[in-house]
Design a protein around this motif. Structure first.
Motif, PDB file in Angstrom:
ATOM      1  N   MET A 125       7.870   3.146  -9.266  1.00  0.00           N
ATOM      2  CA  MET A 125       9.196   3.142  -9.886  1.00  0.00           C
ATOM      3  C   MET A 125       9.668   1.737 -10.281  1.00  0.00           C
ATOM      4  SD  MET A 125       9.200   6.294  -9.744  1.00  0.00           S
ATOM      5  CE  MET A 125      10.704   6.794 -10.549  1.00  0.00           C
ATOM      6  N   ARG A 126       9.064   0.686  -9.728  1.00  0.00           N
ATOM      7  CA  ARG A 126       9.508  -0.665 -10.096  1.00  0.00           C
ATOM      8  C   ARG A 126       8.741  -1.208 -11.309  1.00  0.00           C
ATOM      9  NH1 ARG A 126       9.882  -5.115  -6.627  1.00  0.00           N
ATOM     10  NH2 ARG A 126       7.816  -4.692  -5.772  1.00  0.00           N
ATOM     11  N   GLY A 127       7.999  -0.356 -11.965  1.00  0.00           N
ATOM     12  CA  GLY A 127       7.319  -0.752 -13.197  1.00  0.00           C
ATOM     13  C   GLY A 127       6.416  -1.944 -12.993  1.00  0.00           C
ATOM     14  N   LYS A 160       6.814  -4.780 -11.872  1.00  0.00           N
ATOM     15  CA  LYS A 160       6.963  -5.560 -10.629  1.00  0.00           C
ATOM     16  C   LYS A 160       6.190  -4.929  -9.468  1.00  0.00           C
ATOM     17  CE  LYS A 160      11.647  -7.082 -11.533  1.00  0.00           C
ATOM     18  NZ  LYS A 160      12.965  -6.455 -11.391  1.00  0.00           N
ATOM     19  N   SER A 161       5.706  -3.733  -9.661  1.00  0.00           N
ATOM     20  CA  SER A 161       5.130  -2.953  -8.560  1.00  0.00           C
ATOM     21  C   SER A 161       3.749  -3.464  -8.122  1.00  0.00           C
ATOM     22  CB  SER A 161       5.034  -1.484  -8.996  1.00  0.00           C
ATOM     23  OG  SER A 161       4.168  -0.775  -8.155  1.00  0.00           O
ATOM     24  N   ARG A 162       3.624  -3.701  -6.810  1.00  0.00           N
ATOM     25  CA  ARG A 162       2.325  -4.094  -6.253  1.00  0.00           C
ATOM     26  C   ARG A 162       1.388  -2.895  -6.251  1.00  0.00           C
ATOM     27  NH1 ARG A 162       5.556  -7.325  -2.216  1.00  0.00           N
ATOM     28  NH2 ARG A 162       6.282  -5.343  -1.438  1.00  0.00           N
ATOM     29  N   THR A 163       1.934  -1.709  -6.049  1.00  0.00           N
ATOM     30  CA  THR A 163       1.114  -0.489  -6.079  1.00  0.00           C
ATOM     31  C   THR A 163       0.462  -0.325  -7.455  1.00  0.00           C
ATOM     32  OG1 THR A 163       2.838   0.464  -4.672  1.00  0.00           O
ATOM     33  CG2 THR A 163       1.151   1.968  -5.485  1.00  0.00           C
ATOM     34  N   LEU A 164       1.250  -0.588  -8.509  1.00  0.00           N
ATOM     35  CA  LEU A 164       0.731  -0.460  -9.879  1.00  0.00           C
ATOM     36  C   LEU A 164      -0.429  -1.433 -10.102  1.00  0.00           C
ATOM     37  CD1 LEU A 164       0.954   0.903 -12.637  1.00  0.00           C
ATOM     38  CD2 LEU A 164       2.678  -0.788 -13.273  1.00  0.00           C
ATOM     39  N   PRO A 217       4.562   3.966  -4.353  1.00  0.00           N
ATOM     40  CA  PRO A 217       4.912   3.129  -3.204  1.00  0.00           C
ATOM     41  C   PRO A 217       5.323   3.977  -2.005  1.00  0.00           C
ATOM     42  CG  PRO A 217       6.705   3.137  -4.805  1.00  0.00           C
ATOM     43  CD  PRO A 217       5.555   3.877  -5.437  1.00  0.00           C
ATOM     44  N   TYR A 218       5.181   3.408  -0.843  1.00  0.00           N
ATOM     45  CA  TYR A 218       5.560   4.093   0.412  1.00  0.00           C
ATOM     46  C   TYR A 218       7.072   3.972   0.574  1.00  0.00           C
ATOM     47  CZ  TYR A 218       4.996   5.157   5.458  1.00  0.00           C
ATOM     48  OH  TYR A 218       5.040   5.697   6.719  1.00  0.00           O
ATOM     49  N   TRP A 219       7.755   5.049   0.283  1.00  0.00           N
ATOM     50  CA  TRP A 219       9.228   5.077   0.390  1.00  0.00           C
ATOM     51  C   TRP A 219       9.618   6.086   1.471  1.00  0.00           C
ATOM     52  CZ3 TRP A 219      12.283   5.130  -4.950  1.00  0.00           C
ATOM     53  CH2 TRP A 219      12.118   3.888  -5.578  1.00  0.00           C
ATOM     54  N   GLY A 229       5.910  -1.762   2.881  1.00  0.00           N
ATOM     55  CA  GLY A 229       6.528  -2.957   3.450  1.00  0.00           C
ATOM     56  C   GLY A 229       5.992  -3.237   4.839  1.00  0.00           C
ATOM     57  N   GLY A 230       5.845  -2.168   5.629  1.00  0.00           N
ATOM     58  CA  GLY A 230       5.305  -2.292   6.980  1.00  0.00           C
ATOM     59  C   GLY A 230       3.908  -1.704   7.045  1.00  0.00           C
ATOM     60  N   PHE A 231       3.724  -0.775   8.009  1.00  0.00           N
ATOM     61  CA  PHE A 231       2.407  -0.163   8.211  1.00  0.00           C
ATOM     62  C   PHE A 231       2.533   1.352   8.242  1.00  0.00           C
ATOM     63  CE2 PHE A 231       2.025  -4.479   9.385  1.00  0.00           C
ATOM     64  CZ  PHE A 231       0.735  -4.837   9.002  1.00  0.00           C
ATOM     65  N   LEU A 288       3.398  -5.634   3.317  1.00  0.00           N
ATOM     66  CA  LEU A 288       3.749  -6.531   2.205  1.00  0.00           C
ATOM     67  C   LEU A 288       5.148  -7.153   2.335  1.00  0.00           C
ATOM     68  CD1 LEU A 288       2.256  -4.764  -0.955  1.00  0.00           C
ATOM     69  CD2 LEU A 288       1.164  -6.296   0.677  1.00  0.00           C
ATOM     70  N   ASP A 289       6.003  -6.554   3.148  1.00  0.00           N
ATOM     71  CA  ASP A 289       7.351  -7.122   3.328  1.00  0.00           C
ATOM     72  C   ASP A 289       7.529  -7.771   4.704  1.00  0.00           C
ATOM     73  OD1 ASP A 289       7.892  -6.124   0.791  1.00  0.00           O
ATOM     74  OD2 ASP A 289       8.785  -4.273   1.531  1.00  0.00           O
ATOM     75  N   VAL A 290       6.438  -7.954   5.406  1.00  0.00           N
ATOM     76  CA  VAL A 290       6.504  -8.614   6.717  1.00  0.00           C
ATOM     77  C   VAL A 290       6.396 -10.125   6.475  1.00  0.00           C
ATOM     78  CG1 VAL A 290       5.390  -8.835   8.982  1.00  0.00           C
ATOM     79  CG2 VAL A 290       5.436  -6.607   7.832  1.00  0.00           C
TER      80      VAL A 290
HETATM   81  C1  LIG Z   1      13.628   3.041  -1.329  1.00  0.00           C
HETATM   82  C2  LIG Z   1      12.587   2.303  -0.523  1.00  0.00           C
HETATM   83  C3  LIG Z   1      12.120   2.870   0.661  1.00  0.00           C
HETATM   84  C4  LIG Z   1      11.164   2.207   1.427  1.00  0.00           C
HETATM   85  N1  LIG Z   1      10.724   2.791   2.585  1.00  0.00           N
HETATM   86  C5  LIG Z   1       9.789   2.157   3.339  1.00  0.00           C
HETATM   87  C6  LIG Z   1       9.305   2.735   4.542  1.00  0.00           C
HETATM   88  O1  LIG Z   1       9.704   3.818   4.969  1.00  0.00           O
HETATM   89  N2  LIG Z   1       8.384   2.052   5.261  1.00  0.00           N
HETATM   90  C7  LIG Z   1       7.881   0.839   4.838  1.00  0.00           C
HETATM   91  O2  LIG Z   1       7.003   0.288   5.508  1.00  0.00           O
HETATM   92  N3  LIG Z   1       8.305   0.283   3.687  1.00  0.00           N
HETATM   93  C8  LIG Z   1       9.241   0.890   2.930  1.00  0.00           C
HETATM   94  N4  LIG Z   1       9.688   0.319   1.761  1.00  0.00           N
HETATM   95  C9  LIG Z   1       9.064  -0.926   1.284  1.00  0.00           C
HETATM   96  C10 LIG Z   1       7.985  -0.632   0.237  1.00  0.00           C
HETATM   97  O3  LIG Z   1       7.059   0.320   0.714  1.00  0.00           O
HETATM   98  C11 LIG Z   1       7.188  -1.868  -0.170  1.00  0.00           C
HETATM   99  O4  LIG Z   1       8.019  -2.910  -0.595  1.00  0.00           O
HETATM  100  C12 LIG Z   1       6.152  -1.520  -1.251  1.00  0.00           C
HETATM  101  O5  LIG Z   1       5.191  -2.534  -1.352  1.00  0.00           O
HETATM  102  C13 LIG Z   1       6.824  -1.299  -2.588  1.00  0.00           C
HETATM  103  O6  LIG Z   1       5.837  -1.003  -3.524  1.00  0.00           O
HETATM  104  P1  LIG Z   1       5.915  -1.543  -5.027  1.00  0.00           P
HETATM  105  O7  LIG Z   1       5.764  -3.050  -5.000  1.00  0.00           O
HETATM  106  O8  LIG Z   1       4.763  -0.867  -5.677  1.00  0.00           O
HETATM  107  O9  LIG Z   1       7.238  -1.115  -5.565  1.00  0.00           O
HETATM  108  C14 LIG Z   1      10.638   0.954   0.986  1.00  0.00           C
HETATM  109  C15 LIG Z   1      11.137   0.386  -0.190  1.00  0.00           C
HETATM  110  C16 LIG Z   1      12.093   1.053  -0.940  1.00  0.00           C
HETATM  111  C17 LIG Z   1      12.612   0.416  -2.212  1.00  0.00           C
END
Ligand SMILES: Cc1cc2nc3c(=O)[nH]c(=O)nc-3n(C[C@H](O)[C@H](O)[C@H](O)COP(=O)(O)O)c2cc1C
Length: 189
Positions: A11-13, A15-19, A84-86, A132-134, A165-167
């Motif tokens: 969804m972040r187009g 900017k997305s690391r998943t992409l 992405p893991y949301w 972001g986490g694991f 990735l967010d640690v």
């Molecule tokens: C709405 C939202 C929900 C998220 N939920 C989680 C989560 O439950 N656990 C986690 O480890 N990271 C979570 N994250 C962090 C993302 O998984 C992480 O930043 C990921 O790398 C984003 O992927 P992208 O760069 O492809 O957008 C969340 C981020 C967003 C924006």
């Protein structure tokens, strides 16, 4: 020629690391068709829309555009989903997409015993994510899509994740490189 369907739920187009990981996986592949869920902005089915679709199914009106995504999915030789893991799974746009794809007599049908049997052509579904986490014991998005793959008759599912990735203590490039290694292996390198 075989077709790869890339379901882009990043969804972040750009900017997305998943992409980025998805593009690595797809880089050397030919005949990739992309469905960009961010751009498509599908509306979830409410009761009325689901009823309308059921009427079209009963009438055999398979040319109606509401069935286009299901037909495209069922005909692909390989499925690649990037999300992405949301919130322990994936963005809602991907669930909505599955609602459009999950059509009886296109993606699956019921046997005389009432069991769902898959009608999709794909040999594999590759699910690529980053978090972001694991993911650890909470891989609910992948588990759900593995269930869907079974229902649709897709025999193999594969999983790739860049984690942590967010640690702040962890280096993003190092974490991404671990996922790139898995991708290289899936691509036979
Ligand atoms: C709405 C939202 C929900 C998220 N939920 C989680 C989560 O439950 N656990 C986690 O480890 N990271 C979570 N994250 C962090 C993302 O998984 C992480 O930043 C990921 O790398 C984003 O992927 P992208 O760069 O492809 O957008 C969340 C981020 C967003 C924006």
């Amino acid at each position: 020629m075989s077709t790869i369907l890339f379901v882009n739920a990043c969804m972040r187009g750009e900017k997305s690391r998943t992409l980025k990981l998805c593009r690595e996986y797809l880089a050397e592949k030919e005949n990739v068709v992309e469905v960009d869920l961010g751009k498509l902005a599908l509306v979830p089915f409410d009761g009325e829309a689901a009823g309308r679709r059921a009427d079209l199914q009963k009438a055999g009106a398979w040319d109606d555009p509401v069935f286009d995504l299901a037909k495209q999915f069922a005909a692909a030789d390989e499925i690649v989903i990037g999300a992405p893991y949301w919130d322990l799974s994936f963005p809602a746009a991907l669930k909505t997409y599955i609602e459009y794809v999950s059509v009886c007599d296109i993606a699956f049908h019921y046997s005389e015993q009432g069991r769902a049997e898959g009608l999709c052509k794909a040999k594999s579904l590759t699910y690529i994510t980053s978090c972001g986490g694991f993911v650890e014991g909470a891989n609910f998005g992948y588990e759900y899509l593995s269930g869907i793959a079974t229902m649709f008759g897709i025999p193999e599912t594969r999983f790739v994740a860049a984690e942590g990735l967010d640690v702040v203590e962890l280096d993003v490039e190092t974490q991404m490189a671990k996922a790139s290694k898995t991708i290289a292996k899936l691509n036979g390198r």
